[in-house]
Motif scaffolding. Structure first.
Motif, short mmCIF file in Angstrom:
data_model
loop_
_atom_site.label_atom_id
_atom_site.label_comp_id
_atom_site.label_asym_id
_atom_site.label_seq_id
_atom_site.Cartn_x
_atom_site.Cartn_y
_atom_site.Cartn_z
N SER A 113 0.83 -1.21 0.00
CA SER A 113 0.00 0.00 0.00
C SER A 113 0.86 1.25 0.00
O SER A 113 0.41 2.33 -0.40
N ALA A 160 -2.60 -1.66 -9.98
CA ALA A 160 -3.50 -2.15 -8.94
C ALA A 160 -3.30 -3.64 -8.69
O ALA A 160 -3.10 -4.42 -9.63
N VAL A 163 -6.77 -5.92 -2.66
CA VAL A 163 -6.84 -5.32 -1.32
C VAL A 163 -6.30 -6.31 -0.31
O VAL A 163 -6.29 -7.53 -0.54
N LYS A 169 -6.28 -0.86 -0.24
CA LYS A 169 -5.90 -1.13 -1.63
C LYS A 169 -4.41 -1.40 -1.72
O LYS A 169 -3.60 -0.72 -1.10
N TYR A 171 -1.01 -2.22 -4.32
CA TYR A 171 -0.45 -1.93 -5.65
C TYR A 171 0.92 -2.58 -5.78
O TYR A 171 1.58 -2.88 -4.77
#
Length: 461
Positions: A113, A160, A163, A169, A171
């Protein structure tokens, strides 16, 4: 002046009289204006010819250069290997096997994150010299921006990646080298350059959850595969410029079977050079003919007028045309250029026979190519002498005529002042005359009245 003088006392159309007088007064200026118009027309025609002779000079100068007709085309036996021939190429053939294509290095970090603390990144490229990068924060956007604006030769993209268990979220950062080839390989570390040297920095691309998607790689081709002379040639890109002189080879697919590369003289390109010379000559001659021709016109009243073009009787233009003809048609080592398809016609123009040229080129390429370069050399000298921007015959004529137009324009302007003064004088003169006549009429009326009064008094007495 804006004052009407007509018929105040005299009854004369003084405006018309002044207009007629001014028309007569302006006759010398009209002659000057006509000369300006004529000279301007000549300048325009000369500039057009100068431009076409300059084009001929450029075309001929290029064709006259050594090796300008060493024109070749290259072919490949497969669409996966494109080949082009340029200056310096020579006839030949080669078989190659495309073993590998060049590629960039691509790797991705583990899902996260935010970039771990400390935020400093160090990238080590093929040279082994570490480049330390410090983003403004641990934000993945800031980390990517810092890498992209650095000189590391690597781009970073935030992608992306779902989660985490807490609903945050996630990445990944995808790292790609900006260029292909083995030398574009790199390693990304979390930590400073000192940490890398000490061996305490984290290798981002080998950490759990990360991966190297594609390794940096050179393109390679194998020559004479399967023979004792087998040789591998590599390139950082998919383009090879040193397999054959003057030939560029670009691979887009690997091959298992040998690919045949063939280089041969391109007679169509040589023919195009010769045709280009003749076309440039013809372009200049067409303009000369158009500006020399005699034209006949008939007005509404049926009156016929004949006029010659602006180049008619111009010795310089005629001389340039003749020298250009001589340069293109004069014999070369006892042979007429017409033997090679470059012929002088009865009407004094040059034509090009592509079929005849092609046949002559196929029969004796050395002689024909030498003849084309001789013609090109002669044309370059003639056309440059006419159109050189400093010393050219046409350039000097244009400059001289432009100077004359400026001088004539100054004279026309001077006449504008003179005529305006003359018109003002005429208007004042006629105005004074009308006033004088008006006064005389008034005096006459007064005298008549007085005489009438005297006559009446005498009669009464």
């Amino acid at each position: 002046m804006g004052i009407s003088l007509d018929g105040l006392s005299s009854g004369l159309d003084t405006t018309s009289l002044i207009t007629q007088l001014m028309t007569a007064e302006a006759a010398p200026q009209d002659l000057l204006k006509a000369q300006v118009s004529k000279t301007t027309t000549i300048i325009t025609a000369l500039q057009g010819l100068n431009s076409r002779m300059a084009t001929l000079a450029d075309t001929a100068t290029t064709a006259a250069k050594a090796g300008s007709l060493d024109l070749y085309s290259a072919t490949s036996s497969t669409t996966g290997l494109a080949v082009t021939a340029a200056t310096g190429a020579s006839a030949g053939e080669l078989q190659v096997v495309v073993s590998a294509l060049a590629q960039t290095q691509v790797g991705v970090s583990a899902a996260m994150s935010a970039w771990p603390t400390p935020s400093t990144i160090t990238i080590v490229g093929h040279s082994g010299t570490p480049l330390e990068i410090t983003p403004t924060s641990n934000s993945l956007d800031d980390v990517a921006s810092a890498i992209n604006s650095s000189s590391a030769g690597v781009t970073a993209t935030k992608v992306a990646s779902g989660v985490d268990a807490g609903g945050n979220k996630l990445y990944r950062l995808q790292f790609s080298s900006k260029t292909t080839g083995a030398d574009s390989a790199f390693t990304v570390y979390q930590g400073t350059a000192a940490d890398v040297t000490a061996g305490t920095a984290t290798n981002v691309l080998t950490a759990p959850g990360s991966a190297v998607i594609k390794t940096a790689q050179d393109a390679s081709v194998t020559l004479w595969k399967g023979t004792p002379a087998e040789q591998v040639i590599t390139s950082a890109s998919n383009t090879f410029t040193d397999l054959l002189p003057g030939v560029t080879v670009t691979a887009s697919a690997v091959s298992t079977d040998p690919v045949n590369i063939a280089v041969s003289r391109d007679d169509s390109k040589i023919t195009a050079v010769a045709k280009g010379l003749v076309d440039a000559i013809s372009s200049a001659f067409v303009l000369i003919a158009a500006q020399t021709a005699v034209t006949t016109t008939t007005d509404a009243a049926g009156k016929t007028t004949t006029a010659a073009g602006v180049f008619a009787g111009d010795g310089d233009v005629r001389n340039i045309r003749q020298k250009t003809l001589d340069a293109a048609s004069a014999p070369i080592d006892g042979h007429s250029p017409s033997e090679y398809g470059i012929a002088l016609t009865r009407d004094g123009t040059i034509t090009f026979d592509a079929d005849k040229f092609g046949a002559a080129l196929a029969a004796d390429s050395t002689t024909v190519m030498a003849a084309v370069q001789t013609i090109a050399t002669r044309l370059a000298a003639t056309a440059t002498a006419a159109s050189d921007k400093y010393t050219g015959t046409l350039t000097n004529k244009i400059t001289g005529d432009q100077t004359q137009v400026k001088s004539l324009g100054d004279q026309v302007s001077a006449w504008d002042i003179r005529l305006a003064s003359r018109k003002s004088t005429l208007q004042r003169t006629y105005s004074a005359m009308e006033v004088l006549l008006s006064n005389m009429k008034a005096q006459s009326s007064a005298l008549t009245s007085q005489l009438s009064s005297l006559s009446t008094s005498t009669t009464t007495g």
